[in-house]
Design a protein around this motif. Structure first.
Motif, PDB file in Angstrom:
ATOM      1  N   THR A 168       0.841  -1.194   0.000  1.00 21.68           N
ATOM      2  CA  THR A 168       0.000   0.000   0.000  1.00 21.68           C
ATOM      3  C   THR A 168       0.873   1.240   0.000  1.00 21.68           C
ATOM      4  N   GLY A 169       0.428   2.265  -0.726  1.00 21.72           N
ATOM      5  CA  GLY A 169       1.190   3.499  -0.819  1.00 21.72           C
ATOM      6  C   GLY A 169       1.196   4.289   0.481  1.00 21.72           C
ATOM      7  N   ASP A 170       1.865   5.409   0.452  1.00 20.96           N
ATOM      8  CA  ASP A 170       1.929   6.261   1.638  1.00 20.96           C
ATOM      9  C   ASP A 170       0.544   6.749   2.044  1.00 20.96           C
ATOM     10  N   TYR A 171      -0.344   6.865   1.056  1.00 19.47           N
ATOM     11  CA  TYR A 171      -1.688   7.367   1.333  1.00 19.47           C
ATOM     12  C   TYR A 171      -2.725   6.443   0.705  1.00 19.47           C
ATOM     13  N   HIS A 172      -3.551   5.867   1.544  1.00 19.36           N
ATOM     14  CA  HIS A 172      -4.640   5.017   1.076  1.00 19.36           C
ATOM     15  C   HIS A 172      -5.854   5.911   0.881  1.00 19.36           C
ATOM     16  N   VAL A 173      -6.250   6.121  -0.356  1.00 18.92           N
ATOM     17  CA  VAL A 173      -7.374   6.990  -0.691  1.00 18.92           C
ATOM     18  C   VAL A 173      -8.588   6.116  -0.978  1.00 18.92           C
ATOM     19  N   GLY A 174      -9.592   6.243  -0.122  1.00 18.43           N
ATOM     20  CA  GLY A 174     -10.809   5.450  -0.274  1.00 18.43           C
ATOM     21  C   GLY A 174     -11.994   6.344  -0.572  1.00 18.43           C
ATOM     22  N   VAL A 175     -12.659   6.094  -1.662  1.00 19.56           N
ATOM     23  CA  VAL A 175     -13.826   6.883  -2.059  1.00 19.56           C
ATOM     24  C   VAL A 175     -15.075   6.055  -1.773  1.00 19.56           C
ATOM     25  N   CYS A 176     -15.982   6.617  -0.974  1.00 21.30           N
ATOM     26  CA  CYS A 176     -17.225   5.904  -0.693  1.00 21.30           C
ATOM     27  C   CYS A 176     -18.095   5.903  -1.934  1.00 21.30           C
ATOM     28  N   THR A 177     -18.453   4.704  -2.382  1.00 15.16           N
ATOM     29  CA  THR A 177     -19.352   4.570  -3.533  1.00 15.16           C
ATOM     30  C   THR A 177     -20.617   3.830  -3.128  1.00 15.16           C
ATOM     31  N   ASN A 178     -20.905   3.847  -1.820  1.00 19.48           N
ATOM     32  CA  ASN A 178     -22.168   3.294  -1.368  1.00 19.48           C
ATOM     33  C   ASN A 178     -23.306   4.228  -1.778  1.00 19.48           C
ATOM     34  N   THR A 179     -24.537   3.822  -1.549  1.00 16.98           N
ATOM     35  CA  THR A 179     -25.699   4.433  -2.194  1.00 16.98           C
ATOM     36  C   THR A 179     -25.738   5.957  -2.133  1.00 16.98           C
ATOM     37  N   LEU A 180     -25.765   6.534  -0.923  1.00 16.95           N
ATOM     38  CA  LEU A 180     -25.954   7.971  -0.818  1.00 16.95           C
ATOM     39  C   LEU A 180     -24.780   8.732  -1.412  1.00 16.95           C
ATOM     40  N   CYS A 181     -23.568   8.336  -1.068  1.00 12.58           N
ATOM     41  CA  CYS A 181     -22.396   9.019  -1.626  1.00 12.58           C
ATOM     42  C   CYS A 181     -22.357   8.880  -3.143  1.00 12.58           C
ATOM     43  N   ALA A 182     -22.695   7.699  -3.633  1.00 12.03           N
ATOM     44  CA  ALA A 182     -22.677   7.480  -5.083  1.00 12.03           C
ATOM     45  C   ALA A 182     -23.648   8.423  -5.791  1.00 12.03           C
ATOM     46  N   ILE A 183     -24.859   8.535  -5.245  1.00 11.12           N
ATOM     47  CA  ILE A 183     -25.866   9.393  -5.860  1.00 11.12           C
ATOM     48  C   ILE A 183     -25.431  10.854  -5.860  1.00 11.12           C
ATOM     49  N   LEU A 184     -24.758  11.251  -4.778  1.00  6.81           N
ATOM     50  CA  LEU A 184     -24.364  12.655  -4.629  1.00  6.81           C
ATOM     51  C   LEU A 184     -23.014  12.975  -5.275  1.00  6.81           C
ATOM     52  N   GLY A 185     -22.395  11.989  -5.916  1.00 11.10           N
ATOM     53  CA  GLY A 185     -21.171  12.278  -6.658  1.00 11.10           C
ATOM     54  C   GLY A 185     -20.000  11.370  -6.385  1.00 11.10           C
TER      55      GLY A 185
END
Length: 238
Positions: A96-113
């Motif tokens: 894993t890199g120095d920074y683990h970037v996780g983007v929430c793609t669950n329902t509400l976050c996905a709908i909002l962008g």
């Protein structure tokens, strides 16, 4: 009695070799940390989760060497440790890199962008899910709910919150991280590296300024405020 079947296909077993242990100077240092962790619990095996964070802090992910280290110190089998390490997504199985970037793609976050943010980062960084940029700076993942729906869409870097993101702001954060700039999340202390974060999660002091500060924001308290107002209104009508 053995029955030979000349037409059968032979079964080839590919057995992996036992992982090499940590070098003596590393093992000695980790053993001191492990002893401190284990003494916090009435039963040694209860220390497995923080011990996995400890070995992850050493190598950037949980390796076979780290699994053997945990098993040896907790009187567990490698299979028992592996079952836990592969169950929880915070334990990484690949470098894993120095920074683990996780983007929430669950329902509400996905709908909002959230989906748009993740796609923008994929294209900008030229990596896919679970992959790391060639400079070793960023590992990108789409992840499940971060329990921060009140600030959706949310991105996390080394498990610190970046609220109300857009594709443009997420790309700017990624560029700042790769350039070596200090980046502060929406909430919490300035970021540290993934390995440093893992050591904090193992239970060692978080000495970053502001690590223990913060208060819930208005979106978090909105429901509570509405409930309070309705309670006051009901009480006034009696």
């Amino acid at each position: 009695m053995t029955i030979d079947n000349p037409t059968s296909t032979p079964i080839l077993l590919s057995l992996s070799t036992r992982p090499e242990p940590f070098p003596p100077h590393v093992r000695e240092r980790l053993e001191l940390d492990a002893k401190e962790i284990i003494t916090r619990y009435p039963h040694p095996r209860s220390a497995l989760l923080p011990l996995l964070h400890l070995v992850q802090a050493e190598e950037g992910y949980v390796t076979g060497t780290g699994i053997d280290f945990c098993a040896d110190h907790l009187n567990l089998t490698g299979a028992e440790v592996t079952a836990v390490a592969t169950f929880y997504s915070m334990y990484r199985r690949t470098p894993t890199g120095d920074y683990h970037v996780g983007v929430c793609t669950n329902t509400l976050c996905a709908i909002l962008g959230g989906d748009a943010i993740y796609e923008a980062l994929q294209q900008h960084l030229d990596v896919g899910h679970g992959e790391t940029t060639p400079d070793g700076a960023i590992t990108l993942e789409h992840i499940e709910c971060n329990a921060a729906c009140d600030y959706a869409p949310v991105m996390m870097v080394n498990w610190e919150f970046f609220d109300n993101q857009t594709p443009e702001s997420a790309v700017a954060i990624a560029d700042a991280l790769r350039s070596g700039h200090q980046v502060r999340p929406t909430r919490g202390a300035p970021l540290c590296t993934f390995r440093e974060t893992a050591r904090i999660l193992a239970g060692f002091p978080d000495e970053r300024p502001g690590a223990l500060e913060g208060a819930p924001g208005a979106p978090t308290l909105a429901g509570l405020d509405i409930a309070g107002a309705e309670e006051d209104s009901a009480g006034g009508s009696r």
